[in-house]
Scaffold this active site. Structure first.
Site, short mmCIF file in Angstrom:
data_model
loop_
_atom_site.label_atom_id
_atom_site.label_comp_id
_atom_site.label_asym_id
_atom_site.label_seq_id
_atom_site.Cartn_x
_atom_site.Cartn_y
_atom_site.Cartn_z
N GLU A 186 -6.30 6.95 -1.34
CA GLU A 186 -6.27 5.74 -0.51
C GLU A 186 -6.86 4.55 -1.26
O GLU A 186 -6.33 3.43 -1.20
CB GLU A 186 -7.03 5.96 0.79
CG GLU A 186 -6.28 6.81 1.80
CD GLU A 186 -4.92 6.24 2.14
OE1 GLU A 186 -4.83 5.03 2.46
OE2 GLU A 186 -3.94 7.00 2.06
N HIS A 214 0.84 -1.20 0.00
CA HIS A 214 0.00 0.00 0.00
C HIS A 214 0.87 1.25 0.00
O HIS A 214 0.63 2.20 -0.76
CB HIS A 214 -0.91 -0.03 1.23
CG HIS A 214 -1.74 1.20 1.43
ND1 HIS A 214 -3.05 1.31 1.00
CD2 HIS A 214 -1.45 2.39 2.03
CE1 HIS A 214 -3.52 2.50 1.32
NE2 HIS A 214 -2.56 3.18 1.95
N GLU A 215 1.90 1.26 0.85
CA GLU A 215 2.77 2.43 0.93
C GLU A 215 3.62 2.59 -0.32
O GLU A 215 3.84 3.71 -0.80
CB GLU A 215 3.64 2.34 2.18
CG GLU A 215 2.88 2.26 3.49
CD GLU A 215 1.85 3.36 3.67
OE1 GLU A 215 2.03 4.46 3.13
OE2 GLU A 215 0.84 3.11 4.36
N HIS A 253 1.58 4.23 -2.88
CA HIS A 253 1.53 5.68 -2.71
C HIS A 253 2.72 6.33 -3.43
O HIS A 253 2.57 7.36 -4.09
CB HIS A 253 1.59 6.05 -1.22
CG HIS A 253 0.26 6.11 -0.54
ND1 HIS A 253 -0.80 6.84 -1.04
CD2 HIS A 253 -0.17 5.58 0.64
CE1 HIS A 253 -1.83 6.73 -0.21
NE2 HIS A 253 -1.48 5.97 0.80
#
Length: 292
Positions: free
Chosen positions: A224, A147-148, A151
């Site tokens: 997100e 997930h990071e 980003h």
């Protein structure tokens, strides 16, 4: 750098269109008739310098400030199997996502959280809390790391910084315009700026600032969803769903500073309302993954 250049050009074009629109509406003539002597172009430039300047400086210092605010320790040489797994997982995901290897750090916090920050895709930082490593399985932690990394791959830090710069510029510019109008047209100040200008500008800036926050938080929530989808591609949808389920079970108030909370995996619950939440509700994120 290409992303920053394109956004700046686009945002400057928006500001020019705003100036043209206000002139077509006759706002400048109204102010001139009231003897304001307001220089639209100078005000636009000043607003952009302050609005974009603060946002870009914050972005440039994001890695340094994040490390100091959280006390994160960068893993230079893994000292145990957990740190070794952490670094190798991020390395593998960064390669798959087509970004440079970010710095990997751990910060001491009981909550399950992680964040990514940095000026660009090839000079970023991924940090995880000690609580995440203690409470999540390897599969769940892998999804959070993905997930990071997503980003970073999506350029979310730069995107949100520039969006913040745009809304900052609009808030500064429009609040001064409103202050001029009220001061000249309502309170009939003939020279300089009277108390009404400063009071009205301050109130307008506060109100517009609230609206600006709503806009920025909306963009944050959309990013997100994209990062969740990116994690599903890098680590697998089931792992990401499991990670979000774990967050539901182990929820604790986030200890991340506000400046980097938008890039944490776990958002803070808002007592005011969803409009001011940097993260969508966990259940909505799970539903979005399951329906994809």
């Amino acid at each position: 750098m290409k992303r920053i250049f394109l956004f700046i050009v686009t945002n400057l074009a928006i500001l020019v269109m705003l100036s043209i629109t206000l002139r077509l509406l006759g706002v400048d003539r109204i102010l001139d008739a009231e003897g304001s002597g307001l220089n639209f172009n100078a005000l636009l430039v000043l607003s952009a310098v302050i609005g974009f300047g603060g946002s870009l400086i914050s972005l440039a210092m994001s890695k340094w400030s994040a490390k100091h605010m959280t006390g994160a320790t960068v893993i230079e040489i893994p000292s145990n199997s957990t740190e070794g797994w952490l670094v190798e997982t991020v390395r593998r995901q960064a390669k798959a996502a087509g970004v440079g290897m970010p710095e990997v750090a751990i910060y001491d916090s009981p909550d399950i959280n992680a964040f990514a920050t940095g000026m660009n895709r090839n000079n970023a930082l991924v940090a995880v809390s000690s609580g995440l490593l203690q409470k999540m399985s390897r599969d769940e932690a892998e999804a959070v790391l993905a997930h990071e990394v997503s980003h970073i791959a999506n350029g979310d830090m730069v995107t949100l910084a520039l969006i913040q710069g745009v809304v900052n510029t609009f808030v500064i510019f429009l609040s001064r315009i409103i202050g001029h109008v009220i001061d000249r047209a309502v309170f009939r100040t003939e020279e300089g700026h009277g108390p009404a200008y400063f009071v009205t500008s301050l109130v307008a800036q506060l109100v517009l600032g609230i609206l600006a926050t709503i806009i920025v938080m909306w963009f944050s929530r959309q990013r997100e969803f994209r990062a969740d989808a990116g994690s599903a591609q890098l680590s697998g949808r089931n792992k990401m769903v499991a990670a979000l389920r774990r967050l539901q079970q182990e929820y604790e108030p986030s200890h991340l500073p506000d400046k980097i909370a938008a890039f944490g995996i776990s958002g803070q619950k808002s007592q005011i309302g969803r409009l001011f939440m940097s993260h969508p509700p966990l259940e909505e994120r799970i539903q979005a993954l399951q329906s994809a």
